[in-house]
Design a protein around this motif. Structure first.
Motif, mmCIF file in Angstrom:
data_model
loop_
_atom_site.group_PDB
_atom_site.id
_atom_site.type_symbol
_atom_site.label_atom_id
_atom_site.label_comp_id
_atom_site.label_asym_id
_atom_site.label_seq_id
_atom_site.Cartn_x
_atom_site.Cartn_y
_atom_site.Cartn_z
ATOM 1 N N GLU A 144 -22.553 29.014 -21.940
ATOM 2 C CA GLU A 144 -21.470 28.441 -22.746
ATOM 3 C C GLU A 144 -21.524 26.913 -22.689
ATOM 4 O OE1 GLU A 144 -17.726 29.967 -21.242
ATOM 5 O OE2 GLU A 144 -18.201 29.444 -19.179
ATOM 6 N N LYS B 132 -18.044 21.150 -22.688
ATOM 7 C CA LYS B 132 -17.418 22.472 -22.793
ATOM 8 C C LYS B 132 -15.919 22.362 -22.467
ATOM 9 C CE LYS B 132 -16.648 26.913 -22.821
ATOM 10 N NZ LYS B 132 -16.126 27.426 -24.096
ATOM 11 N N GLU C 145 -24.279 25.808 -25.047
ATOM 12 C CA GLU C 145 -23.779 25.987 -26.418
ATOM 13 C C GLU C 145 -22.936 24.764 -26.814
ATOM 14 O OE1 GLU C 145 -21.269 29.421 -26.814
ATOM 15 O OE2 GLU C 145 -21.012 29.135 -28.980
ATOM 16 N N TYR D 245 -17.399 26.547 -15.459
ATOM 17 C CA TYR D 245 -17.968 27.251 -16.606
ATOM 18 C C TYR D 245 -19.360 27.777 -16.287
ATOM 19 C CZ TYR D 245 -14.343 25.145 -19.553
ATOM 20 O OH TYR D 245 -13.147 24.777 -20.115
#
Ligand code: PLP
Length: 452
Positions: free
Chosen positions: A363, A388, A366, A359
């Protein structure tokens, strides 16, 4: 609705799980960097104690944990298995999400599980000083803690940029009584050579490894300790997965999928290997490595012999690698910026027993912020990677209407990483798109270099 599943101190596992004798494909031996012949145990005696060398190559499936190590583990172990109800609700998923909270250790991560064990074996073999390298300081602080608890001197070579920019883990190392020097330093040949070429050299993990190994090899009663990658490190970390299995037994559940962030592979191996043991024996469970897209060792690397450091001083390991000269971008998950990976996990990946996903950094943050807002705990940037992955698994379960059980390793808290969170929250964090050519270039160089 029980949120936390505890084990009593009596229920703490009394052995570590060694997967070596149960691997479907045996590992290729590490090679001596000079002769390129398989490494002999004697080759390691200058820097490791006998007990660790034995564990590195052991054929014993269950290795007893020494009483003294259990006693120190009990300062924070067994760690809780926690059901993340709030996160489940926020995602609207039918999946059950559990995390094994390794952030409750004094150093704030899983790393003391092996630091304590390694310090113990060195201590009983008469070693007085341990050297090591550290990037952002997680491993250096874990070893400093172990030195304080077991009465050993610890000397840490800390990558110079981190030494200057991340003063608080450096302070923890001092607090626990260890020495810490910015690398490159003038204490070793390797350091002096680097400083002569460039007095402003910011340092790198590979260079710091070279300094720590040289220090250990050239001083009496001094050994070296490594925080990830090697077989004995994963062995010591299996206490995580062994505890988790007992905790799931207590509630009559079992994970469908187990996830962890993967740098050198120690927390992933720690939580995952006891479940992969079941998988080898026919159980339906998936284990997934989560790595940064900017250092995609398991997802884009090649499976071959490579050095562990830039100076080519360490043995050659057969592993997934991006090339020992590969310089990953300076992402905020410092613990995941390693060009190689554990040989055990690499072989499992090759044999289809381990999955891997990569990833990007924004992201990932987040996901970490959502976790902090729902569950409260602030995850380390490394840990955010696993989160994630968990969120994607949970949303997939929602789409498919499946009630599956997800387990992940909460490898550490992010209390020393607030500058990274600030950057993310202010909208100034950037994704590092790693050009495919760069990976290809590094790998080509590796193949050229490989006159084995
Ligand atoms: C060091 C570290 C990692 C990555 O190292 P592994 O050896 O792959 O486990 C992950 N999370 C945290 C919190 C760390 O400190």
């Amino acid at each position: 609705m029980e949120r936390k599943i505890f084990l009593s101190e009596d229920e703490m596992p009394r052995y570590w799980y060694n997967i070596l004798p149960e691997l479907p494909t045996p590992l290729k031996p590490p090679l001596n960097p000079q002769t390129k012949e398989p490494l002999k145990p004697e080759d390691l005696k200058a820097i490791f104690p006998n007990a660790i060398i034995e564990q590195e190559m052991s054929n014993q499936k269950e290795i007893p944990i020494p009483e003294k190590v259990l006693e120190i583990y009990s300062l924070w172990r067994p760690t809780p298995l926690v059901r993340a109800y709030n996160l489940e609700k926020a995602l609207g998923t039918p999946a059950k999400i559990y995390y094994k909270n390794e952030s409750v250790s004094p150093a704030g991560s899983h790393k003391p599980n092996t630091a304590i064990a390694q310090a113990y074996y060195n201590k009983i073999e008469g070693i007085t000083t341990l050297t090591t390298e550290t990037g952002a300081g997680q491993w250096g602080s874990a070893l400093a803690l172990a030195g304080a608890l077991l009465g050993l001197n610890v000397r840490v070579y800390m990558v110079k940029v981190s030494y200057e920019q991340k003063p608080f883990r450096r302070s923890m190392i001092h607090l626990w009584g260890a020495e810490v020097y910015p690398s490159p330093s003038d204490r070793t040949e390797a350091g002096r050579r680097a400083l002569k070429e460039d007095p402003n050299n910011p340092g790198s993990l590979g260079l710091a490894i070279s300094e720590a190994v040289e220090d250990a090899a050239t001083h009496n009663n001094t050994n070296y300790a490594l925080g990830s990658v090697l077989n004995h490190v994963l062995l010591h970390q299996t206490i995580i997965g062994l505890e988790a299995k007992k905790q799931f037994e207590k509630i009559g559940d079992y994970p469908d999928v187990v996830l962890a962030p993967c740098g050198g592979g120690s927390n992933l191996g720690g939580i995952g290997l006891p479940f992969i043991r079941d998988k080898i024996n026919g159980k339906d469970v998936r284990v997934v490595a989560i790595e940064p897209a900017s250092c995609p060792t398991l997802t884009k690397g090649v499976f071959t012999y490579d050095y562990g450091d830039v100076a080519q001083m360490t043995p050659l390991l057969y592993m997934y690698t991006l090339g020992h000269k590969f310089m990953p971008p300076k992402i905020h998950a410092g613990g995941l910026r390693y060009h190689g990976d554990s040989p055990i996990l690499s072989q499992l990946r090759k044999d289809g027993l381990l999955d891997a996903v990569a990833y990007k950094q924004k992201e990932v943050f987040e996901a970490g912020v959502l976790f902090a807002k729902t569950e409260g705990v602030v995850p380390a940037p490394e840990t955010c990677h696993a989160i994630k992955g968990v969120i994607d698994e949970a949303l997939k379960a929602k789409e498919e209407g499946k009630e599956k059980t997800i387990l992940f390793c909460f490898s550490g808290h992010g209390h020393f990483d607030m500058a990274s969170y600030d950057l993310y929250l202010s909208g100034n964090m950037e994704d590092y798109e790693l050009p495919e050519e760069e990976i290809e270039k590094s790998i080509k160089e590796l193949e050229l270099n490989k006159k084995l």
